[in-house]
Design an enzyme around this catalytic site. Structure first.
Site, PDB file in Angstrom:
ATOM      1  N   TYR A 140       0.839  -1.205   0.000  1.00 35.63           N
ATOM      2  CA  TYR A 140       0.000   0.000   0.000  1.00 35.63           C
ATOM      3  C   TYR A 140       0.872   1.253   0.000  1.00 35.63           C
ATOM      4  CZ  TYR A 140      -3.342   3.515   1.616  1.00 35.63           C
ATOM      5  OH  TYR A 140      -4.124   4.647   1.734  1.00 35.63           O
ATOM      6  N   LYS A 144       0.968   4.303  -2.898  1.00 33.57           N
ATOM      7  CA  LYS A 144       0.763   5.728  -2.648  1.00 33.57           C
ATOM      8  C   LYS A 144       1.988   6.552  -3.040  1.00 33.57           C
ATOM      9  CE  LYS A 144      -3.500   5.769  -1.364  1.00 33.57           C
ATOM     10  NZ  LYS A 144      -4.493   6.479  -2.194  1.00 33.57           N
TER      11      LYS A 144
END
Length: 244
Positions: A140, A144
């Site tokens: 994750y 990002k």
């Protein structure tokens, strides 16, 4: 009145941003994963002018979302809000980074672009050669970092578009969980401000914001050779180049 498209606006921060923009009198087009979620989105945001279905984990459906968005004409702002956390790694990469890339390429160029990042991007690593071979190892935090890298690349290349990234904070949405410590209202106010405000502080590009304040971002996101390699990988994976 501005016309704004917001991905992932059936719930959470996307929905709250949409509701705030509708309340200000703007023309808002929503997005949700499938037709049932579209109906939920429209029911929760009265006053939205429409909603587009499409699963952003599928490259073909992302393309259909872009086609549907373009039928609305040119938007004043597009908020790339959609994101996932607890899912298989490749799906996290596609939804969080590849979908914003492809939608940026295919949707008619707006006046403003806002990309939802996270402070977790600071722990991300731009393992681009590995990414080119296999997208199943993306965390994750990496995803990002990549969407922040995309933002900074677009800001560099499209000088006529206000292009910025936002860290909404760890807020109590379905993704963040009920115990998240940050302010929910502040979690969506920055993207609303960047989408429509005439405040000179909002009419900038290549910045990373947290609660309407500029913050430093991961230096990898601003590295031009890394940006160019990332864009090349996205083009290879989708068959679509970023327009000059």
């Amino acid at each position: 009145m501005a016309k704004i498209f917001i991905t992932g606006s059936a719930d959470g921060l996307g929905q709250l941003a949409a509701q705030a923009l509708v309340a200000q009198g703007h023309e808002v087009v929503l997005h949700a994963r499938n037709p049932d979620r579209v109906q939920d989105a429209l029911g929760r945001t009265p006053g939205a002018v429409g909603a587009i279905p499409g699963d952003l984990s599928s490259v073909e459906e992302i393309k259909h979302v872009a086609e549907a968005a373009n039928r609305w004409g040119t938007f004043d702002a597009v908020i790339h809000n959609a994101g996932i956390y607890r899912s298989p790694s490749r799906e996290v990469f596609v939804v969080n980074a590849l979908a914003p890339y492809l939608l940026t390429c295919l949707i008619q160029r707006p006046k403003r672009l806002i990309y939802l990042s996270s402070d977790m991007h600071l722990q991300g690593r731009a393992n681009l050669e590995e990414l080119a071979r296999d997208q199943s190892r993306v965390s994750y935090s990496d995803s990002k970092l990549y969407v922040t890298m995309l933002c900074m690349a677009v800001a560099r290349k499209w000088r006529d578009v206000y292009t910025n990234a936002v860290d909404p904070g760890w807020v109590p949405t379905r993704m963040g969980g009920p115990g998240a410590p940050d302010d929910l209202q502040k979690g969506y106010e920055t993207q609303v401000w960047l989408a429509v405000s005439d405040d000179p502080a909002a009419k900038v590009s290549g910045k990373y914001f947290y609660h309407q304040q500029e913050r430093a971002y991961n230096p990898q996101a601003g590295d031009v050779p890394l940006q160019e390699r990332f864009l090349d990988i996205c083009e290879t994976l989708t068959g679509v180049p970023l327009p000059a």
